[in-house]
Write an enzyme that holds these catalytic residues in place. Structure first.
Site, short mmCIF file in Angstrom:
data_model
loop_
_atom_site.label_atom_id
_atom_site.label_comp_id
_atom_site.label_asym_id
_atom_site.label_seq_id
_atom_site.Cartn_x
_atom_site.Cartn_y
_atom_site.Cartn_z
N CYS A 5 75.78 120.16 63.94
CA CYS A 5 74.92 121.13 63.26
C CYS A 5 73.58 120.50 62.90
O CYS A 5 73.51 119.56 62.11
CB CYS A 5 75.66 121.60 62.00
N CYS B 266 72.65 120.51 59.25
CA CYS B 266 73.52 119.56 58.54
C CYS B 266 72.98 118.14 58.66
O CYS B 266 73.07 117.35 57.72
CB CYS B 266 74.94 119.61 59.10
#
Length: 145
Positions: A70, A73
């Site tokens: 991600c 992230c």
């Protein structure tokens, strides 16, 4: 490449929205993480389905639900480490890789990552979805103490 039941969609804020319950993640997606993905600073604990309840049962804990594939992230990771440094020993800071902890992620309704939740004595409190700055995270942790 293995087929997977996981469906990904990027929301307006650039956060990844998870759907489905497939465990398979293509090797290319796993390798897309930053070097050392899965490793965090010593101030940030790694939690999973087996140790989550015990590690969040007492005190205030800031938990970052994330995945190495991600993009947002990977942006959030250093911010969480910065918040951990600012908090010192005042609160525990931890990360949960949603791919490795599907039961915990489902229990807390994690449908977009990064999601950060401040827990107090095992109960979820303030929740942040998307990249959140260290100052806001630290303020939420201090307010929960």
């Amino acid at each position: 490449m293995k087929k997977t039941a996981r469906m990904l969609a990027v929301g307006v804020c650039g956060c990844v929205v998870l759907a489905g319950c497939g465990e398979a993640v293509p090797a290319a997606a796993k390798q897309a993480g930053v070097a050392g993905a899965g490793e965090t600073a010593s101030q940030v604990a790694e939690l999973n389905d087996m140790n989550f309840t015990a590690q969040t049962a007492q005190g205030v804990v800031l938990v970052d639900f994330w995945a190495p594939w991600c993009g947002p992230c990977r942006t959030q990771g250093p911010i969480v480490e910065k918040a951990a440094g600012q908090l010192g020993g005042a609160a525990k800071v931890a990360k949960v890789n949603v791919d490795n902890a599907p039961q915990t992620s489902q229990k807390f309704g994690i449908s977009s990552i990064p999601t950060l939740i401040v827990f107090k004595d095992g109960k979820p409190g303030k929740k942040f979805v998307g990249v959140t700055q260290a100052e806001e995270l630290v303020a939420a942790v201090k307010a929960a103490q």
